[in-house]
Scaffold this motif. Structure first.
Motif, PDB file in Angstrom:
ATOM      1  N   ILE A  69       0.826  -1.209   0.000  1.00  0.00           N
ATOM      2  CA  ILE A  69       0.000   0.000   0.000  1.00  0.00           C
ATOM      3  C   ILE A  69       0.861   1.260   0.000  1.00  0.00           C
ATOM      4  CG2 ILE A  69      -1.754   1.304   1.258  1.00  0.00           C
ATOM      5  CD1 ILE A  69      -2.875  -1.355   2.257  1.00  0.00           C
ATOM      6  N   PRO A  70       1.794   1.445   0.955  1.00  0.00           N
ATOM      7  CA  PRO A  70       2.636   2.643   0.874  1.00  0.00           C
ATOM      8  C   PRO A  70       3.523   2.671  -0.358  1.00  0.00           C
ATOM      9  CG  PRO A  70       3.398   1.180   2.620  1.00  0.00           C
ATOM     10  CD  PRO A  70       2.056   0.685   2.191  1.00  0.00           C
ATOM     11  N   VAL A  71       3.944   1.495  -0.822  1.00  0.00           N
ATOM     12  CA  VAL A  71       4.741   1.465  -2.053  1.00  0.00           C
ATOM     13  C   VAL A  71       3.914   1.980  -3.225  1.00  0.00           C
ATOM     14  CG1 VAL A  71       5.871  -0.058  -3.723  1.00  0.00           C
ATOM     15  CG2 VAL A  71       6.294  -0.347  -1.280  1.00  0.00           C
ATOM     16  N   ALA A  72       2.643   1.561  -3.281  1.00  0.00           N
ATOM     17  CA  ALA A  72       1.759   2.032  -4.347  1.00  0.00           C
ATOM     18  C   ALA A  72       1.531   3.535  -4.248  1.00  0.00           C
ATOM     19  CB  ALA A  72       0.421   1.287  -4.294  1.00  0.00           C
ATOM     20  N   ALA A 134       6.323   6.533   5.842  1.00  0.00           N
ATOM     21  CA  ALA A 134       5.294   5.516   6.055  1.00  0.00           C
ATOM     22  C   ALA A 134       5.666   4.605   7.222  1.00  0.00           C
ATOM     23  CB  ALA A 134       5.103   4.697   4.776  1.00  0.00           C
ATOM     24  N   HIS A 135       6.928   4.248   7.333  1.00  0.00           N
ATOM     25  CA  HIS A 135       7.371   3.434   8.468  1.00  0.00           C
ATOM     26  C   HIS A 135       7.211   4.193   9.784  1.00  0.00           C
ATOM     27  CE1 HIS A 135       9.227   0.693   5.554  1.00  0.00           C
ATOM     28  NE2 HIS A 135       9.391  -0.158   6.554  1.00  0.00           N
ATOM     29  N   ILE A 136       7.546   5.485   9.776  1.00  0.00           N
ATOM     30  CA  ILE A 136       7.430   6.294  10.988  1.00  0.00           C
ATOM     31  C   ILE A 136       5.966   6.385  11.429  1.00  0.00           C
ATOM     32  CG2 ILE A 136       7.698   8.600  11.954  1.00  0.00           C
ATOM     33  CD1 ILE A 136      10.295   7.084  11.724  1.00  0.00           C
ATOM     34  N   PHE A 141       1.720   4.921  15.439  1.00  0.00           N
ATOM     35  CA  PHE A 141       0.343   4.544  15.767  1.00  0.00           C
ATOM     36  C   PHE A 141       0.183   3.070  16.122  1.00  0.00           C
ATOM     37  CE2 PHE A 141      -0.283   8.465  13.362  1.00  0.00           C
ATOM     38  CZ  PHE A 141      -1.205   9.116  14.153  1.00  0.00           C
ATOM     39  N   MET A 142       1.073   2.220  15.618  1.00  0.00           N
ATOM     40  CA  MET A 142       0.874   0.786  15.791  1.00  0.00           C
ATOM     41  C   MET A 142       2.025   0.101  16.503  1.00  0.00           C
ATOM     42  SD  MET A 142      -2.049   0.675  14.220  1.00  0.00           S
ATOM     43  CE  MET A 142      -2.390  -1.066  14.040  1.00  0.00           C
ATOM     44  N   ILE A 164      -7.321   3.109  12.154  1.00  0.00           N
ATOM     45  CA  ILE A 164      -8.015   4.081  11.303  1.00  0.00           C
ATOM     46  C   ILE A 164      -7.296   5.421  11.326  1.00  0.00           C
ATOM     47  CG2 ILE A 164     -10.150   5.388  11.050  1.00  0.00           C
ATOM     48  CD1 ILE A 164     -11.639   2.906  12.069  1.00  0.00           C
ATOM     49  N   THR A 165      -6.819   5.840  12.503  1.00  0.00           N
ATOM     50  CA  THR A 165      -6.073   7.099  12.587  1.00  0.00           C
ATOM     51  C   THR A 165      -4.784   7.021  11.778  1.00  0.00           C
ATOM     52  OG1 THR A 165      -6.944   7.468  14.812  1.00  0.00           O
ATOM     53  CG2 THR A 165      -5.039   8.774  14.146  1.00  0.00           C
ATOM     54  N   MET A 166      -4.097   5.875  11.876  1.00  0.00           N
ATOM     55  CA  MET A 166      -2.875   5.695  11.108  1.00  0.00           C
ATOM     56  C   MET A 166      -3.143   5.810   9.610  1.00  0.00           C
ATOM     57  SD  MET A 166      -0.540   2.299  10.575  1.00  0.00           S
ATOM     58  CE  MET A 166      -1.872   1.630   9.573  1.00  0.00           C
ATOM     59  N   LEU A 167      -4.189   5.162   9.143  1.00  0.00           N
ATOM     60  CA  LEU A 167      -4.526   5.212   7.723  1.00  0.00           C
ATOM     61  C   LEU A 167      -4.878   6.631   7.282  1.00  0.00           C
ATOM     62  CD1 LEU A 167      -6.648   1.957   7.356  1.00  0.00           C
ATOM     63  CD2 LEU A 167      -4.311   2.340   6.571  1.00  0.00           C
TER      64      LEU A 167
END
Length: 262
Positions: A69-72, A134-136, A141-142, A164-167
């Motif tokens: 997903i972050p790669v996309a 994206a890793h940070i 959050f997770m 959901i907050t992370m997304l």
């Protein structure tokens, strides 16, 4: 422009005002170019499709397929540069230059001696920075949130307050970075193929063209995003159509936005 003759330094472009109708016109011209020379579009798209499948398989083996997903989301940093071959095909179709495989691939290869390596480095650094961000975001959050394997049980992992907050945060940051990447490259890369200009000036003119035509350019950016997301869903196979069409269309949009005196 002759392929064998070095380009002379280009005069500054005059940025034209465009409308959403011009964007749709460029898309139609992109479809026409793809129909006129489908083999070239399929050839250049093949690298994206194979690269996406290999990356997905590698992430699956590592048990980290969710990183696709972050790669996309980082796709806008790399796609414009890798689409230069498609721009060259549209350029040749527009001025009546023969579509010879050796010459087309030769023009693409010759970009290593111009400004493309410099702007490619900017795009690659932007892509790597987005992966780092994206890793940070994921860690913030997770990182301390107990959860099951996200690959096998993503509902429990993501469908909660932290997930959901992370997304939401990740999507917002990714959207801003994608907009910047789009603004800096939407006209600069076709311009660097078409004209002799330093990459910094080309990116500045590209960014100015987006600010001057914010609504139609945002429409174009959203349209690219939606079509690319749809194209990547069936194992990236939709890129065989979406990438060439959007690449050809981007060339025609550049020609509508940027006007030169010479």
């Amino acid at each position: 422009m002759s392929d064998a003759t070095p380009l002379e330094a280009s005069s500054p472009p005059v940025i034209q005002s465009i409308s959403i109708a011009d964007v749709m016109s460029a898309l139609k011209l992109g479809i026409q170019d793809f129909k006129a020379a489908p083999a070239f579009g399929l050839f250049f798209a093949l690298f994206f499709v194979l690269g996406g499948i290999v990356l997905l398989l590698e992430l699956e083996v590592m048990g980290q397929s969710y990183w696709i997903i972050p790669v996309a989301f980082g796709f806008p940093f790399l796609a414009p540069f890798l689409a230069v071959g498609i721009y060259e095909v549209s350029r040749r179709l527009g001025n009546g230059t023969p579509l010879d495989w050796a010459q087309v691939l030769g023009v693409v290869a010759n970009q290593k001696d111009r400004q493309f390596p410099s702007i490619a480095m900017v795009l690659i650094m932007g892509f790597l920075f987005w992966i780092f961000v994206a890793h940070i975001v994921f860690m913030l959050f997770m990182g301390l949130h107990p959860m099951t394997n996200i690959t096998s049980n993503w509902q429990d992992a993501l469908l909660n307050q932290n997930g959901i907050t992370m997304l939401a945060v990740g999507s917002a940051i990714g959207g801003v970075m994608a907009f910047v990447a789009f603004s800096l490259t939407v006209c600069s890369l076709p311009m660097l193929l078409d004209r002799e200009m330093d990459f910094i000036s080309a990116m500045i003119y590209s960014f100015q063209s987006v600010l001057q035509n914010l609504v139609p350019m945002l429409f174009w950016g959203v349209l690219i995003t939606v079509l690319m997301v749809i194209a990547m869903l069936p194992l990236f196979l939709g890129l065989f159509i979406a990438l060439p069409v959007l690449g050809h269309a981007t060339w025609h949009l550049y020609r509508k936005v940027m006007k030169f005196d010479d």
